[in-house]
Design an enzyme around this catalytic site. Structure first.
Site, PDB file in Angstrom:
ATOM      1  N   LYS A  83      51.108  12.575  62.746  1.00  0.00           N
ATOM      2  CA  LYS A  83      51.494  11.484  61.842  1.00  0.00           C
ATOM      3  C   LYS A  83      51.744  12.018  60.421  1.00  0.00           C
ATOM      4  CE  LYS A  83      47.739   9.165  62.984  1.00  0.00           C
ATOM      5  NZ  LYS A  83      47.243  10.063  64.053  1.00  0.00           N
ATOM      6  N   THR A  84      50.823  12.852  59.930  1.00  0.00           N
ATOM      7  CA  THR A  84      50.993  13.422  58.590  1.00  0.00           C
ATOM      8  C   THR A  84      52.256  14.284  58.548  1.00  0.00           C
ATOM      9  OG1 THR A  84      48.598  13.515  58.458  1.00  0.00           O
ATOM     10  CG2 THR A  84      49.804  14.763  56.797  1.00  0.00           C
ATOM     11  N   ASP A 128      47.240   7.715  54.602  1.00  0.00           N
ATOM     12  CA  ASP A 128      46.578   7.972  55.872  1.00  0.00           C
ATOM     13  C   ASP A 128      45.393   7.005  55.984  1.00  0.00           C
ATOM     14  OD1 ASP A 128      46.116   9.206  58.247  1.00  0.00           O
ATOM     15  OD2 ASP A 128      45.409  11.105  57.419  1.00  0.00           O
ATOM     16  N   THR A 177      44.770   5.377  63.114  1.00  0.00           N
ATOM     17  CA  THR A 177      44.365   5.613  64.500  1.00  0.00           C
ATOM     18  C   THR A 177      43.951   4.282  65.127  1.00  0.00           C
ATOM     19  OG1 THR A 177      42.174   6.091  63.605  1.00  0.00           O
ATOM     20  CG2 THR A 177      43.546   7.975  64.149  1.00  0.00           C
ATOM     21  N   ARG A 236      47.204  19.438  67.418  1.00  0.00           N
ATOM     22  CA  ARG A 236      46.164  20.049  66.554  1.00  0.00           C
ATOM     23  C   ARG A 236      45.224  20.914  67.389  1.00  0.00           C
ATOM     24  NH1 ARG A 236      43.871  15.981  63.089  1.00  0.00           N
ATOM     25  NH2 ARG A 236      45.346  16.765  61.563  1.00  0.00           N
TER      26      ARG A 236
HETATM   27  P1  ADP Z   1      47.760  13.569  62.342  1.00  0.00           P
HETATM   28  O1  ADP Z   1      48.204  13.260  60.944  1.00  0.00           O
HETATM   29  O2  ADP Z   1      48.337  12.652  63.368  1.00  0.00           O
HETATM   30  O3  ADP Z   1      46.255  13.685  62.476  1.00  0.00           O
HETATM   31  P2  ADP Z   1      49.028  16.124  61.856  1.00  0.00           P
HETATM   32  O4  ADP Z   1      50.378  15.694  61.422  1.00  0.00           O
HETATM   33  O5  ADP Z   1      48.094  16.579  60.765  1.00  0.00           O
HETATM   34  O6  ADP Z   1      48.327  15.021  62.741  1.00  0.00           O
HETATM   35  O7  ADP Z   1      49.241  17.293  62.942  1.00  0.00           O
HETATM   36  C1  ADP Z   1      48.254  18.256  63.235  1.00  0.00           C
HETATM   37  C2  ADP Z   1      48.893  19.616  63.451  1.00  0.00           C
HETATM   38  O8  ADP Z   1      49.606  19.598  64.664  1.00  0.00           O
HETATM   39  C3  ADP Z   1      49.902  19.984  62.357  1.00  0.00           C
HETATM   40  O9  ADP Z   1      49.463  21.053  61.610  1.00  0.00           O
HETATM   41  C4  ADP Z   1      51.167  20.421  63.056  1.00  0.00           C
HETATM   42  O10 ADP Z   1      51.298  21.808  62.903  1.00  0.00           O
HETATM   43  C5  ADP Z   1      50.920  20.157  64.514  1.00  0.00           C
HETATM   44  N1  ADP Z   1      51.893  19.205  65.050  1.00  0.00           N
HETATM   45  C6  ADP Z   1      51.712  17.874  65.161  1.00  0.00           C
HETATM   46  N2  ADP Z   1      52.790  17.295  65.737  1.00  0.00           N
HETATM   47  C7  ADP Z   1      53.660  18.277  65.995  1.00  0.00           C
HETATM   48  C8  ADP Z   1      54.961  18.303  66.610  1.00  0.00           C
HETATM   49  N3  ADP Z   1      55.520  17.200  67.080  1.00  0.00           N
HETATM   50  N4  ADP Z   1      55.581  19.499  66.709  1.00  0.00           N
HETATM   51  C9  ADP Z   1      54.990  20.617  66.262  1.00  0.00           C
HETATM   52  N5  ADP Z   1      53.762  20.656  65.690  1.00  0.00           N
HETATM   53  C10 ADP Z   1      53.093  19.511  65.562  1.00  0.00           C
END
Ligand code: ADP
Length: 365
Positions: A83-84, A128, A177, A236
Site C-alpha cells: 500500500k505504501t 497510513d 488494514t 514484505r
Molecule cells: P504496506 O504499506 O501494505 O504495509 P509496503 O508498501 O510497505 O506494504 O510493502 C512492503 C515491501 O514489499 C516494500 O518494501 C516493497 O519492496 C515490497 N512490495 C510490496 N508490493 C510490491 C509489489 N507489488 N512489487 C514489488 N515489491 C513490492
C-alpha cells in the site's frame, strides 16, 4: 548442523525475541528499514495486483488529460502487500510531491491544517492507518477532501465561529488494514477504492528475483520459488526471507543461493513448507487438541493459546484462513481436515455422510 549457526541464531534470531520480532510477521519490523531500496518506483515495476493497476492507470491517465487532480484513493488489505509503495508510485506517476504520515501521528486539527496549507495543487497526502484518525481531525478532512477548504472553528460556546480557509486541491491516498473500521462519511469521500490481494507464488518469486538483483544477490530460480512458497502471499515477508537466507548463504561462504541452501536456511529459521511457524502451529494445535477441532470463540482461543485475541485475528488468522486451515463459523473458529493433515493428525476418515470423524468416531468437520 544447527550448531554451525549457533552464533547467528544467538545474535539475530534469539527465540525470546520471536514474539516481538517474528520473522514471518507481515508487519513492519525495525530491520525492514532496508526495504525502502526495494520499493518499485514505477507502476510497470509493481508486480501483480493487475486489477488495481489497470484501474489506477485509467484514472490517472484521465485526470492528467483533463489537467485535474486525481480523485482520493483508498487502499486496503493486510500489512506488507504494497500500500505504501503504491501511494509513492501514484505520486510519481502524477508528477506530484508526496507527504506521508499516519492516522495516529496527526493528533490535533491544527496538525492537519499545517500539512494541508503547505501542499501544492495536485500533491499527494498519504495517510497510513487512516482508520486510526482522531475524530476531530477526521472532520476537518471532510471539507478538505470535498471542497478544498478547511473549516476551522475558533472560540467556544455561543461565540464560536467557523472560518473557511481555501487550500489547493490535493489527492488523499488513505491506507488501512481494517476497512470495516473506517467511518461511512470518510469512506464515501474516496472516489477510488482498491482492495489489495495476497500475491501468488509466481508473483512473489518475481519480486524475490527483482529484489535479489537490486541487492546484488545471485539466486537460482528454484530457490526463489522455494522462498516464495513460504512467504505467506506477502512481498514484505518474501524480501525479509530473501535477506535472511542470504545471511546463511554468506555464512557458508557461498556466492549463490541454491535450492538446498534456501531449504536449509528456512528450516533453521523454523518456517515450514507453507510458511507457518511455531505460533501458527500452536494456534491450530490448540483448536484441535483442546477444543476437539472447534468451534471455539476467539477470546477462549486466545486465552488457551496464550496469544492476544487482536493479534490472532489480525496477524495469524488471515493466512490460516487463506490456506483453508481454519474457518470462521457463527459459533467460532474450526479447524479443517487440511489442517489436521498438515500437522500430522492422520486418523481422520471421511464417513459415509461426508463428515470427517476422528479416531473415536467424533465428527470434526
Ligand atoms: P504496506 O504499506 O501494505 O504495509 P509496503 O508498501 O510497505 O506494504 O510493502 C512492503 C515491501 O514489499 C516494500 O518494501 C516493497 O519492496 C515490497 N512490495 C510490496 N508490493 C510490491 C509489489 N507489488 N512489487 C514489488 N515489491 C513490492
Amino acid at each position: 548442523m544447527a550448531e554451525e549457526y549457533s552464533f547467528i541464531k544467538s545474535t539475530t534470531y534469539n527465540p525470546s525475541d520471536i514474539k516481538e520480532e517474528r520473522i514471518i510477521t507481515s508487519e513492519r519490523l525495525d530491520f525492514d528499514d532496508a526495504e525502502n531500496v526495494l520499493r518499485p518506483k514505477k507502476l510497470e515495476d509493481y508486480v501483480g495486483q493487475n486489477k488495481v493497476k489497470e484501474n489506477l492507470k485509467v484514472f490517472m491517465h484521465s485526470a492528467q488529460k483533463r489537467k485535474e487532480t486525481l480523485d482520493h484513493v483508498l487502499l486496503y488489505g493486510p500489512p506488507g502487500l504494497g500500500k505504501t509503495t503504491l501511494s509513492h508510485i501514484i505520486a510519481s506517476e502524477m508528477h506530484a510531491s508526496i507527504r506521508a504520515t499516519t492516522g495516529p501521528a496527526i493528533e490535533r486539527a491544527g496538525d492537519l491544517a499545517a500539512i494541508l496549507t503547505n501542499m501544492q495543487k495536485g500533491d499527494v497526502l498519504f495517510i497510513d492507518e487512516i482508520h486510526r484518525l482522531n475524530p476531530t481531525v477526521e472532520e476537518i478532512l471532510y471539507s478538505a477532501m470535498e471542497d478544498s477548504a478547511l473549516d476551522i472553528v475558533t472560540g467556544k460556546g455561543p461565540s464560536a465561529r467557523t472560518m473557511r480557509i481555501p487550500i489547493e486541491p490535493f489527492t488523499l491516498v488513505g491506507a488501512t488494514t481494517k476497512a470495516g473500521m473506517l467511518s461511512a462519511p470518510l469512506r464515501d469521500r474516496f472516489g477510488v477504492i482498491c482492495r489489495l490481494e495476497m500475491y501468488t507464488k509466481e508473483e512473489l518469486a518475481q519480486i524475490i528475483n527483482r529484489s535479489a538483483k537490486i541487492l546484488n544477490i545471485d539466486i537460482k530460480r528454484d530457490a526463489a520459488e522455494e522462498i516464495a512458497r513460504r512467504s505467506r502471499g506477502t512481498p514484505r515477508i518474501a524480501n525479509r526471507l530473501l535477506r535472511r537466507v542470504r545471511d546463511f548463504t554468506e555464512y557458508d561462504n557461498m556466492d549463490t543461493i541454491t535450492l538446498t541452501q534456501s531449504k536449509k536456511a528456512l528450516k533453521l529459521l523454523e518456517i515450514d513448507e507453507l510458511g507457518l511457524d511455531k505460533t501458527d502451529a500452536g494456534i491450530v494445535k490448540t483448536i484441535i487438541e483442546k477444543f476437539s477441532g472447534g468451534p471455539v470463540g476467539l477470546d477462549t482461543l486466545a486465552a488457551a493459546s496464550g496469544e492476544d485475541s487482536n493479534t490472532i485475528e489480525d496477524v495469524y488468522e488471515p493466512y490460516l484462513l487463506q490456506l483453508g486451515f481454519i474457518a470462521r463459523t457463527p459459533r467460532g473458529r474450526v479447524c479443517t481436515p487440511s489442517a489436521y493433515k498438515h500437522f500430522g493428525y492422520n486418523k481422520i476418515e471421511l464417513s459415509n455422510n461426508g463428515l470427517f470423524t476422528d479416531e473415536n468416531g467424533d465428527i470434526i468437520w
